[in-house]
Structure formats: C-alpha cells, structure tokens
Design a protein around this motif. Structure first.
Motif, mmCIF file in Angstrom:
data_model
loop_
_atom_site.group_PDB
_atom_site.id
_atom_site.type_symbol
_atom_site.label_atom_id
_atom_site.label_comp_id
_atom_site.label_asym_id
_atom_site.label_seq_id
_atom_site.Cartn_x
_atom_site.Cartn_y
_atom_site.Cartn_z
ATOM 1 N N VAL A 1 37.531 -2.080 -32.729
ATOM 2 C CA VAL A 1 37.157 -0.960 -33.586
ATOM 3 C C VAL A 1 38.405 -0.102 -33.752
ATOM 4 C CG1 VAL A 1 35.621 1.005 -33.748
ATOM 5 C CG2 VAL A 1 34.787 -1.157 -32.916
ATOM 6 N N GLY A 2 38.654 1.039 -33.282
ATOM 7 C CA GLY A 2 39.889 1.802 -33.460
ATOM 8 C C GLY A 2 39.790 2.827 -34.579
ATOM 9 N N CYS A 3 40.961 3.308 -35.003
ATOM 10 C CA CYS A 3 41.059 4.390 -35.984
ATOM 11 C C CYS A 3 40.656 3.915 -37.384
ATOM 12 C CB CYS A 3 42.492 4.919 -36.010
ATOM 13 S SG CYS A 3 42.754 6.190 -37.257
ATOM 14 N N PRO A 4 39.658 4.573 -38.012
ATOM 15 C CA PRO A 4 39.247 4.160 -39.355
ATOM 16 C C PRO A 4 40.346 4.404 -40.396
ATOM 17 C CG PRO A 4 38.079 6.157 -38.708
ATOM 18 C CD PRO A 4 38.861 5.683 -37.518
ATOM 19 N N LEU A 5 41.234 5.367 -40.133
ATOM 20 C CA LEU A 5 42.328 5.618 -41.067
ATOM 21 C C LEU A 5 43.304 4.455 -41.099
ATOM 22 C CD1 LEU A 5 43.165 9.343 -40.185
ATOM 23 C CD2 LEU A 5 41.730 8.507 -42.040
ATOM 24 N N CYS A 6 43.509 3.848 -39.956
ATOM 25 C CA CYS A 6 44.498 2.778 -39.847
ATOM 26 C C CYS A 6 44.035 1.475 -40.473
ATOM 27 C CB CYS A 6 44.879 2.556 -38.386
ATOM 28 S SG CYS A 6 45.662 4.007 -37.666
ATOM 29 N N LEU A 7 42.785 1.367 -40.846
ATOM 30 C CA LEU A 7 42.305 0.155 -41.500
ATOM 31 C C LEU A 7 42.909 0.032 -42.891
ATOM 32 C CD1 LEU A 7 38.549 0.229 -40.441
ATOM 33 C CD2 LEU A 7 40.386 -1.151 -39.465
ATOM 34 N N VAL A 8 43.173 1.157 -43.546
ATOM 35 C CA VAL A 8 43.742 1.145 -44.886
ATOM 36 C C VAL A 8 45.258 0.974 -44.807
ATOM 37 C CG1 VAL A 8 44.050 2.475 -47.011
ATOM 38 C CG2 VAL A 8 41.903 2.616 -45.771
ATOM 39 N N LEU A 9 45.911 1.803 -44.055
ATOM 40 C CA LEU A 9 47.372 1.767 -43.909
ATOM 41 C C LEU A 9 47.692 2.195 -42.482
ATOM 42 C CD1 LEU A 9 50.078 1.422 -45.515
ATOM 43 C CD2 LEU A 9 49.982 3.874 -45.929
ATOM 44 N N PRO A 10 48.181 1.285 -41.668
ATOM 45 C CA PRO A 10 48.398 1.611 -40.254
ATOM 46 C C PRO A 10 49.286 2.842 -40.012
ATOM 47 C CG PRO A 10 48.724 -0.735 -40.642
ATOM 48 C CD PRO A 10 48.532 -0.091 -41.975
ATOM 49 N N ASN A 11 50.245 3.070 -40.870
ATOM 50 C CA ASN A 11 51.134 4.220 -40.673
ATOM 51 C C ASN A 11 50.927 5.270 -41.775
ATOM 52 O OD1 ASN A 11 52.206 2.660 -42.696
ATOM 53 N ND2 ASN A 11 54.330 2.990 -42.103
ATOM 54 N N CYS A 12 49.679 5.507 -42.130
ATOM 55 C CA CYS A 12 49.392 6.463 -43.201
ATOM 56 C C CYS A 12 49.745 7.885 -42.766
ATOM 57 C CB CYS A 12 47.932 6.367 -43.631
ATOM 58 S SG CYS A 12 46.756 6.995 -42.412
ATOM 59 N N LEU A 13 49.983 8.732 -43.750
ATOM 60 C CA LEU A 13 50.355 10.115 -43.517
ATOM 61 C C LEU A 13 49.283 10.854 -42.720
ATOM 62 C CD1 LEU A 13 52.552 12.269 -44.256
ATOM 63 C CD2 LEU A 13 51.068 12.893 -46.171
ATOM 64 N N ALA A 14 48.023 10.590 -43.023
ATOM 65 C CA ALA A 14 46.922 11.267 -42.332
ATOM 66 C C ALA A 14 46.955 10.976 -40.832
ATOM 67 C CB ALA A 14 45.583 10.848 -42.920
ATOM 68 N N HIS A 15 47.403 9.810 -40.455
ATOM 69 C CA HIS A 15 47.445 9.426 -39.048
ATOM 70 C C HIS A 15 48.742 9.878 -38.365
ATOM 71 C CE1 HIS A 15 46.530 7.128 -35.474
ATOM 72 N NE2 HIS A 15 47.728 6.569 -35.535
ATOM 73 N N THR A 16 49.882 9.668 -39.043
ATOM 74 C CA THR A 16 51.178 9.958 -38.405
ATOM 75 C C THR A 16 51.578 11.432 -38.479
ATOM 76 O OG1 THR A 16 52.412 9.434 -40.414
ATOM 77 C CG2 THR A 16 52.046 7.614 -38.845
ATOM 78 N N HIS A 17 51.120 12.155 -39.507
ATOM 79 C CA HIS A 17 51.497 13.559 -39.710
ATOM 80 C C HIS A 17 50.271 14.357 -40.165
ATOM 81 C CE1 HIS A 17 55.327 11.405 -39.999
ATOM 82 N NE2 HIS A 17 55.893 12.538 -39.577
ATOM 83 N N PRO A 18 49.276 14.517 -39.289
ATOM 84 C CA PRO A 18 48.022 15.174 -39.704
ATOM 85 C C PRO A 18 48.203 16.618 -40.184
ATOM 86 C CG PRO A 18 48.062 14.814 -37.326
ATOM 87 C CD PRO A 18 49.237 14.094 -37.888
ATOM 88 N N LYS A 19 49.138 17.371 -39.621
ATOM 89 C CA LYS A 19 49.359 18.757 -40.056
ATOM 90 C C LYS A 19 49.877 18.799 -41.500
ATOM 91 C CE LYS A 19 48.360 21.283 -36.429
ATOM 92 N NZ LYS A 19 47.160 22.076 -36.442
ATOM 93 N N VAL A 20 50.773 17.880 -41.822
ATOM 94 C CA VAL A 20 51.286 17.799 -43.196
ATOM 95 C C VAL A 20 50.160 17.352 -44.121
ATOM 96 C CG1 VAL A 20 52.925 16.623 -44.725
ATOM 97 C CG2 VAL A 20 53.660 17.353 -42.447
ATOM 98 N N ALA A 21 49.388 16.379 -43.690
ATOM 99 C CA ALA A 21 48.285 15.858 -44.503
ATOM 100 C C ALA A 21 47.251 16.940 -44.821
ATOM 101 C CB ALA A 21 47.624 14.679 -43.793
ATOM 102 N N GLU A 22 47.104 17.918 -43.928
ATOM 103 C CA GLU A 22 46.167 19.024 -44.176
ATOM 104 C C GLU A 22 46.552 19.822 -45.421
ATOM 105 O OE1 GLU A 22 45.772 21.719 -40.879
ATOM 106 O OE2 GLU A 22 45.305 20.085 -39.487
ATOM 107 N N GLU A 23 47.822 19.829 -45.764
ATOM 108 C CA GLU A 23 48.290 20.604 -46.920
ATOM 109 C C GLU A 23 48.278 19.791 -48.221
ATOM 110 O OE1 GLU A 23 50.980 24.127 -45.084
ATOM 111 O OE2 GLU A 23 52.060 22.305 -45.621
ATOM 112 N N TRP A 24 47.833 18.558 -48.160
ATOM 113 C CA TRP A 24 47.716 17.713 -49.344
ATOM 114 C C TRP A 24 46.762 18.373 -50.334
ATOM 115 C CZ3 TRP A 24 50.046 12.998 -50.323
ATOM 116 C CH2 TRP A 24 49.539 12.265 -51.400
ATOM 117 N N HIS A 25 47.166 18.500 -51.582
ATOM 118 C CA HIS A 25 46.308 19.130 -52.596
ATOM 119 C C HIS A 25 45.500 18.029 -53.284
ATOM 120 C CE1 HIS A 25 44.833 21.724 -55.694
ATOM 121 N NE2 HIS A 25 45.638 22.725 -55.353
ATOM 122 N N ALA A 26 44.316 17.779 -52.765
ATOM 123 C CA ALA A 26 43.479 16.673 -53.242
ATOM 124 C C ALA A 26 43.158 16.793 -54.730
ATOM 125 C CB ALA A 26 42.190 16.609 -52.421
ATOM 126 N N GLU A 27 42.852 17.977 -55.177
ATOM 127 C CA GLU A 27 42.459 18.172 -56.580
ATOM 128 C C GLU A 27 43.606 17.852 -57.540
ATOM 129 O OE1 GLU A 27 41.239 22.002 -59.230
ATOM 130 O OE2 GLU A 27 40.323 21.872 -57.236
#
Length: 159
Positions: A1-27
């Motif tokens: 099982v493991g991290c659901p984020l890593c299923l898409v991209l093992p080194n995704c920004l959301a996983h490796t840099h969560p503080k930076v990812a928080e500032e992502w402007h989704a809209e």
C-alpha cells in the motif's frame, strides 16, 4: 500500500515539498492540467502560486526555483514595484522633468531609488541630461550647464 501521492509520480512536488505545494494556485493552474501531484520539484514549468500569509498575493514562478532555491512570495519580500516606491509615487515633483522618450519606462514604473540614474528635461533650456534622483532632489531641476550659468550670474556684480 504506501503513499497514495506516490502512485502517480514517486517524486511529486506534493510529496517532496509539501510546504511549497500548499501555495500552488489550483484555480489559476487548472487550465494547464498540472497539479502538485503530477509535477516534480525539478520541473522548469512556470505556474501560478498563492501566498500562504496573504491570500491575495499571487504570482508566477518556475517550480524548480520555488522548490530548490527557496523563493517565496515576491510581494512579501518587497521585490515587486508598487506605486509608493516608484519615481512618480515617491517624488511627484520630479515627474514633469522626467524624459519619457529616453527612459525605458514611465515614471510610475521606474524605481525611486536615490542612486537611480534617469534622463531628465532641464527646467531652463529643456535639453536632455542624465542625473541621479538624489542630485535632482538636492540641486534642483536644471542641467549642469544651466546651474553653472546661474552660479556665474549670482557671483557677477550687477551694474
């Protein structure tokens, strides 16, 4: 099982840099199809960000720079130009002498630093000349030739 984020991209920004990812402007990034879950911290793509502290602060920056160089909100870091720190906002009395054709930008987009050098119109002869903002404020609105002529006239005895 493991991290659901890593299923898409093992080194995704959301996983490796969560503080930076928080500032992502989704809209604002919606049309690009990019999310913090499908880009890596090494991406050179330029995307939209929203400041964590002041939500109305939005800007574009390269993902790599945000994640690896630690860049943050340029507004909070005072790296963006606001009217108060432009030549027009800080020194409105100088604006009539600011040479629009020879300077690269308008007075409301030019930094107001005292050591900034700009082209000016002479108040007396209307010739163009270059000078620091500080000198304009301290010495008046005339070119060096007109200033020298005025000093000579002031020193010469009136007959």
């Amino acid at each position: 099982v493991g991290c659901p984020l890593c299923l898409v991209l093992p080194n995704c920004l959301a996983h490796t840099h969560p503080k930076v990812a928080e500032e992502w402007h989704a809209e604002l990034n919606e049309d690009s199809g990019l999310t913090p879950k499908n880009v890596s911290a090494g991406s050179m793509k330029k995307v939209h960000w929203r400041c964590r502290q002041v939500k109305k602060h939005c800007w574009k920056a390269v993902i790599y720079r945000r994640a690896n160089e630690g860049t943050g909100c340029p507004h909070c870091a005072r790296q963006t130009l606001i009217i108060a720190n432009t030549l027009q906002g800080a020194y409105p009395k100088l604006v009539p002498y600011y040479h629009l054709e020879l300077n690269r930008q308008k007075a409301n987009a030019s930094p107001a630093g005292l050591n900034q050098i700009y082209w000016w119109y002479c108040r007396t002869c209307r010739n163009a000349y270059k000078m620091k903002v500080r000198s304009m404020l301290e010495s008046g609105y005339d070119c060096l030739s007109c200033r020298a002529r005025q000093r000579i006239q002031e020193k010469s005895p009136t007959a």
